[in-house]
Enzyme design. Sequence first.
Site, PDB file in Angstrom:
ATOM      1  N   HIS A 285      35.958  42.861  35.912  1.00 53.96           N
ATOM      2  CA  HIS A 285      37.115  42.290  35.287  1.00 53.96           C
ATOM      3  C   HIS A 285      36.726  41.711  33.862  1.00 53.96           C
ATOM      4  CE1 HIS A 285      34.941  38.530  36.881  1.00 53.96           C
ATOM      5  NE2 HIS A 285      35.316  38.010  35.722  1.00 53.96           N
TER       6      HIS A 285
ATOM      7  N   ASP B  18      34.542  44.985  41.862  1.00 54.30           N
ATOM      8  CA  ASP B  18      34.576  44.232  40.677  1.00 54.30           C
ATOM      9  C   ASP B  18      33.164  44.512  39.912  1.00 54.30           C
ATOM     10  OD1 ASP B  18      35.132  42.359  38.416  1.00 54.30           O
ATOM     11  OD2 ASP B  18      35.018  40.517  39.722  1.00 54.30           O
TER      12      ASP B  18
ATOM     13  N   GLY C 284      32.999  32.116  32.213  1.00 49.16           N
ATOM     14  CA  GLY C 284      32.077  32.741  31.379  1.00 49.16           C
ATOM     15  C   GLY C 284      30.695  33.384  32.095  1.00 49.16           C
TER      16      GLY C 284
ATOM     17  N   SER D  14      30.871  34.907  34.663  1.00 50.45           N
ATOM     18  CA  SER D  14      31.351  36.088  35.181  1.00 50.45           C
ATOM     19  C   SER D  14      30.270  37.434  34.708  1.00 50.45           C
ATOM     20  CB  SER D  14      32.760  36.663  34.754  1.00 50.45           C
ATOM     21  OG  SER D  14      33.572  35.973  35.604  1.00 50.45           O
TER      22      SER D  14
ATOM     23  N   SER E 178      31.392  37.545  40.461  1.00 48.69           N
ATOM     24  CA  SER E 178      32.657  37.822  40.466  1.00 48.69           C
ATOM     25  C   SER E 178      33.820  36.833  40.262  1.00 48.69           C
ATOM     26  CB  SER E 178      33.099  38.808  41.883  1.00 48.69           C
ATOM     27  OG  SER E 178      34.479  38.903  41.701  1.00 48.69           O
TER      28      SER E 178
END
Length: 455
Positions: free
Chosen positions: A240, A268, A347, A349, A364
């Site tokens: 993502h 993801d 952030g 992620s 994720s």
Amino acid sequence: MAHRHIGAACAAMTALGALVLTALPQAAAAAPPVPANGPSAARTLGADAPSTAVLRALRRDLGLTDAQARARLENEAEAGTRAGRLQIALGRRFAGAWVSGMTSADLTVATTDAADKSAIEAGGAKAAVVRTPLADLKAAKAKLDSVTTGTTALKAPVRYVDVRTNRVTVQATSRTAANSLIAAAGVDRKLVKVKVSADRPRALYDIRGGDAYYIEDIARCSVGFAVTKGAQQGFASAGHCGKAGDTTTGFNMVAQGTFQASVFPGHDMSWVGVNSDWTATSAVKGEGGQDVQVAGSAQALIGAAICRSGSTSGWHCGIIQQHDTSVTYAEGTVDGVTRTTVCAEPGDSGGPYVSGTQAQGVTSGGSGDCTSGGTTFYQPINPVLSTYGLVLKTSAAQTETPGTPVDPSSSWASGRVYDVGAQVTYAGVTYQCLQSHQAQGALQPSAAPALWQRA
């Protein structure tokens, strides 16, 4: 909409919570023990020499002393090997495995046949006799996932197999929403436990693992793990965070690379190929900026300690709660992620999760934050490596070209990802995999009893 931006999207992220971004067969019961003069699982997996950053975070987040933290990491490494042997031996009767206790001293292996108890105990674990085998619970979860779409998905956003209760858990915003999902899937209600929660996981948008990187100069995520693909260096991260073709700059705002591939939702996962100014290393950014070295990717058990690095909230630890979870974000459903008690924030992620020295996955999504606490989900790293043909950068030296069998009589090859029970030949001998991992040249089956046993 996914929360990639770190400016205007901030208020929306705060409001929503965050996607960070019979008895055993004789042959099985008599499985060969680890050679007395061979390396222990803890030594093979690097758990006998944890970094100060890992120890410090385990003290802070799990309330452990240094001695307890060291014992826990070694116990979890040894438990993974024992659990793999017992899973192979039990076959269809296997119903899951997990560790427990302050130092993970207790390994429990579940079976559907009470006649297996003595063999499980002889294998170094406590036995739990349950009703439903793991394969049936996974099949029930797959049915639930198959009918989870649209608003139905957002009302029942998390689904996973809980091996400790021997049921499938559906986390929903109301019992009515959960019951509707169960009825639509046609799943036996006795197999399902409903957990009502207002939490709605969201994406935490916003070459050392945990460092920041920027996507198209408008979004920020965190580097997962450094990888290579042939001569191309790069890193794995969350899907993502960006789509194929998006350009990135590093934590220092210097041109860095381009997304080579990306999948979200569904999974993801993504990977970024970097330019010649950047060099892949085996380091993950730990507490106080100290490096934690990654030695492999052996999958940790449920109940094991795990730490995460991210460019927003830094280094935090927690516990693995469930593997193979399905979670629905506003952008769609992601399957096969792992649920943890580690906190995270927008952030973070894409950032790395590590158990001891073993890479586990990339951030994720989740809910909560690192002030009030929360739940997070990570995309396991081994499927990322396998899907994209990547080789994890580790502190262990490769002794041959990744993906190439060491000799014509061997089917085992460095760089390939193997799951529990997979069979290979090496130097004319057949072995079975005990722990899911990406093979490394220094850890051939004959030299890694923590990962392989003779079939």
